[in-house]
Design an enzyme around this catalytic site. Structure first.
Site, PDB file in Angstrom:
ATOM      1  N   GLY A  96       0.836  -1.205   0.000  1.00  0.00           N
ATOM      2  CA  GLY A  96       0.000   0.000   0.000  1.00  0.00           C
ATOM      3  C   GLY A  96       0.866   1.247   0.000  1.00  0.00           C
ATOM      4  O   GLY A  96       2.073   1.187   0.249  1.00  0.00           O
ATOM      5  N   GLY A 133      -0.849   2.757   6.379  1.00  0.00           N
ATOM      6  CA  GLY A 133      -1.019   2.043   7.649  1.00  0.00           C
ATOM      7  C   GLY A 133      -0.376   0.663   7.665  1.00  0.00           C
ATOM      8  O   GLY A 133      -0.663  -0.143   8.560  1.00  0.00           O
ATOM      9  N   SER A 143       5.803  -1.733  -2.174  1.00  0.00           N
ATOM     10  CA  SER A 143       5.748  -2.742  -3.262  1.00  0.00           C
ATOM     11  C   SER A 143       4.658  -2.414  -4.277  1.00  0.00           C
ATOM     12  O   SER A 143       3.691  -3.180  -4.414  1.00  0.00           O
ATOM     13  CB  SER A 143       5.598  -4.151  -2.682  1.00  0.00           C
ATOM     14  OG  SER A 143       4.655  -4.233  -1.646  1.00  0.00           O
TER      15      SER A 143
HETATM   16  N1  LIG Z   1      10.724   8.411  -3.407  1.00  0.00           N
HETATM   17  C1  LIG Z   1      11.043   8.298  -2.127  1.00  0.00           C
HETATM   18  N2  LIG Z   1      12.008   9.043  -1.590  1.00  0.00           N
HETATM   19  C2  LIG Z   1      12.335   8.923  -0.285  1.00  0.00           C
HETATM   20  N3  LIG Z   1      11.738   8.058   0.569  1.00  0.00           N
HETATM   21  C3  LIG Z   1      10.764   7.295   0.089  1.00  0.00           C
HETATM   22  C4  LIG Z   1      10.359   7.357  -1.271  1.00  0.00           C
HETATM   23  N4  LIG Z   1       9.386   6.445  -1.449  1.00  0.00           N
HETATM   24  C5  LIG Z   1       9.190   5.857  -0.245  1.00  0.00           C
HETATM   25  N5  LIG Z   1      10.030   6.368   0.669  1.00  0.00           N
HETATM   26  C6  LIG Z   1      10.169   5.974   2.102  1.00  0.00           C
HETATM   27  O1  LIG Z   1      10.868   4.722   2.151  1.00  0.00           O
HETATM   28  C7  LIG Z   1      10.124   3.815   2.946  1.00  0.00           C
HETATM   29  C8  LIG Z   1      10.338   2.385   2.498  1.00  0.00           C
HETATM   30  O2  LIG Z   1       9.874   2.214   1.173  1.00  0.00           O
HETATM   31  P1  LIG Z   1       9.672   0.740   0.640  1.00  0.00           P
HETATM   32  O3  LIG Z   1      10.963   0.002   0.764  1.00  0.00           O
HETATM   33  O4  LIG Z   1       8.505   0.127   1.316  1.00  0.00           O
HETATM   34  O5  LIG Z   1       9.326   1.009  -0.883  1.00  0.00           O
HETATM   35  S1  LIG Z   1       9.305  -0.045  -2.075  1.00  0.00           S
HETATM   36  O6  LIG Z   1       8.570  -1.242  -1.628  1.00  0.00           O
HETATM   37  O7  LIG Z   1      10.681  -0.370  -2.439  1.00  0.00           O
HETATM   38  O8  LIG Z   1       8.580   0.635  -3.183  1.00  0.00           O
HETATM   39  C9  LIG Z   1       8.683   4.279   2.838  1.00  0.00           C
HETATM   40  O9  LIG Z   1       8.044   3.805   3.989  1.00  0.00           O
HETATM   41  P2  LIG Z   1       6.466   3.952   4.255  1.00  0.00           P
HETATM   42  O10 LIG Z   1       6.181   5.436   4.364  1.00  0.00           O
HETATM   43  O11 LIG Z   1       6.295   3.243   5.581  1.00  0.00           O
HETATM   44  O12 LIG Z   1       5.720   3.285   3.160  1.00  0.00           O
HETATM   45  C10 LIG Z   1       8.833   5.773   2.776  1.00  0.00           C
HETATM   46  O13 LIG Z   1       8.984   6.303   4.085  1.00  0.00           O
HETATM   47  N1  LIG Z   2      -6.547   2.849  10.381  1.00  0.00           N
HETATM   48  C1  LIG Z   2      -5.968   4.019  10.560  1.00  0.00           C
HETATM   49  N2  LIG Z   2      -6.703   5.127  10.695  1.00  0.00           N
HETATM   50  C2  LIG Z   2      -6.127   6.311  10.860  1.00  0.00           C
HETATM   51  N3  LIG Z   2      -4.804   6.524  10.921  1.00  0.00           N
HETATM   52  C3  LIG Z   2      -4.022   5.448  10.787  1.00  0.00           C
HETATM   53  C4  LIG Z   2      -4.548   4.148  10.591  1.00  0.00           C
HETATM   54  N4  LIG Z   2      -3.490   3.271  10.470  1.00  0.00           N
HETATM   55  C5  LIG Z   2      -2.376   4.013  10.585  1.00  0.00           C
HETATM   56  N5  LIG Z   2      -2.689   5.306  10.787  1.00  0.00           N
HETATM   57  C6  LIG Z   2      -1.758   6.434  10.933  1.00  0.00           C
HETATM   58  O1  LIG Z   2      -1.281   6.743   9.627  1.00  0.00           O
HETATM   59  C7  LIG Z   2       0.087   7.093   9.668  1.00  0.00           C
HETATM   60  C8  LIG Z   2       0.869   6.176   8.744  1.00  0.00           C
HETATM   61  O2  LIG Z   2       0.824   4.854   9.265  1.00  0.00           O
HETATM   62  P1  LIG Z   2       1.987   3.850   8.958  1.00  0.00           P
HETATM   63  O3  LIG Z   2       1.608   2.556   9.607  1.00  0.00           O
HETATM   64  O4  LIG Z   2       3.316   4.437   9.315  1.00  0.00           O
HETATM   65  O5  LIG Z   2       1.846   3.715   7.371  1.00  0.00           O
HETATM   66  P2  LIG Z   2       2.858   3.100   6.305  1.00  0.00           P
HETATM   67  O6  LIG Z   2       3.703   2.076   7.013  1.00  0.00           O
HETATM   68  O7  LIG Z   2       1.951   2.481   5.276  1.00  0.00           O
HETATM   69  O8  LIG Z   2       3.652   4.243   5.761  1.00  0.00           O
HETATM   70  C9  LIG Z   2       0.525   6.993  11.122  1.00  0.00           C
HETATM   71  O9  LIG Z   2       0.488   8.299  11.665  1.00  0.00           O
HETATM   72  C10 LIG Z   2      -0.526   6.096  11.749  1.00  0.00           C
HETATM   73  O10 LIG Z   2      -0.728   6.390  13.118  1.00  0.00           O
END
Ligand SMILES: Nc1ncnc2c1ncn2[C@@H]1O[C@H](COP(=O)(O)OS(=O)(=O)O)[C@@H](OP(=O)(O)O)[C@H]1O
Ligand SMILES: Nc1ncnc2c1ncn2[C@@H]1O[C@H](COP(=O)(O)OP(=O)(O)O)[C@@H](O)[C@H]1O
Length: 242
Positions: A103, A108, A177
């Site tokens: 996602g 989340g 992903s």
């Molecule tokens: N373009 C770009 N630039 C900088 N940082 C970025 C970027 N895209 C993603 N992020 C951050 O990296 C976190 C990890 O990404 P992922 O390894 O899950 O991405 S991927 O599956 O390879 O597409 C991802 O974590 P989440 O926010 O928890 O999804 C982001 O914090």
């Molecule tokens: N079901 C939900 N409803 C509202 N806020 C949420 C929910 N799940 C996560 N959050 C909030 O959304 C933000 C991103 O969550 P996070 O788990 O770090 O997302 P991701 O790992 O996909 O980047 C955090 O501030 C978290 O507290």
């Protein structure tokens, strides 16, 4: 694939988190071998489906002893051990598998992965989370966010997740992903029912409003590159069904 619909812009309570985890578990219970489980009490009972899997594992012991070329390596021979996945699963009284959370950033994934891990842990199940953010601190610190780097990030985590599943552990991978072909390649590493994909179906607008790391702001202002924020909608299926 199971989809978790996006909730409103409120902080999830521990209760809501555990309900989320329960939805995932109940949706996928059969696939991880938890048949007819009362989720309030009987998680710890030995898993019936394991017997069948052990049969499959035994027949899988006939792996070729012939030297092979694997990728760039030549003369590679698979080394079998008398302790196998089946033995480890029986020891742990659980089934090793991969639960893959996909996602947008902010949807989340990490929150749900932690809630699920906590819920299973409380029921005596051994889990391990592979979070994209965390793995990029070590194993994947050489990778960025171009499509090919994301593909390699996902490929490596898929391979590590497979090892965890082989260890008998419930491995929860939490990565953006975004590309289906990368996720499918990871799924192909495991028996079909051992890979459970969970799509966090949260609209881009909601993720962007949350923006806990300020990534969407940086992406919109052009300060970070290779963002999937704007084309995010096209990268994920509009709806996913369990
Ligand atoms: N373009 C770009 N630039 C900088 N940082 C970025 C970027 N895209 C993603 N992020 C951050 O990296 C976190 C990890 O990404 P992922 O390894 O899950 O991405 S991927 O599956 O390879 O597409 C991802 O974590 P989440 O926010 O928890 O999804 C982001 O914090
Ligand atoms: N079901 C939900 N409803 C509202 N806020 C949420 C929910 N799940 C996560 N959050 C909030 O959304 C933000 C991103 O969550 P996070 O788990 O770090 O997302 P991701 O790992 O996909 O980047 C955090 O501030 C978290 O507290």
């Amino acid at each position: 694939m199971a989809a978790i619909q996006g909730a409103g812009p409120f902080s999830p309570s521990p209760l809501a988190k555990s309900r989320f985890a329960r939805i995932v578990l109940e949706t996928n219970a059969t696939r991880i071998g938890l048949h007819g489980v009362d989720f309030r009490s009987s998680f710890l009972k030995p898993i019936k489906a394991m017997a069948n899997d052990c049969g499959a594992a035994v027949s899988g012991k006939n792996l070729s002893q012939m030297a092979k070329t694997v990728g760039k390596a030549t003369n590679i021979v698979w080394h079998k051990c008398s302790v196998d996945k089946c033995d480890r699963q029986q020891l742990l009284e659980q089934k090793g598998c991969v639960i893959w959370m996909t996602g947008l950033s902010g949807s989340g994934k990490s929150t749900l992965a932690c809630a699920l891990s906590r819920g299973l842990h409380a029921r005596g199940k051994l889990t391990y989370i592979l979070d994209g953010d965390n793995v990029r601190h070590g194993l994947n610190s050489d990778l960025g966010f171009k499509a090919e780097d994301r593909a390699e990030n996902i490929r490596r985590i898929g391979e590590v997740a497979k090892l965890f599943a082989d260890a008998g552990i419930i491995c929860i991978a939490s990565l953006i992903s975004p590309y289906r072909k990368d996720r499918d390649a990871c799924r192909a590493l495991l028996p079909e029912r051992d890979f459970i994909e969970v799509f966090l179906d949260v609209p881009l607008e909601v993720c962007e409003a949350r923006d806990p790391k300020g990534l969407y702001k940086l992406a919109r202002s052009g300060k970070i590159k290779d963002s999937i924020t704007t084309e995010g909608r096209e990268l994920f299926p509009p709806k996913c069904y369990g």
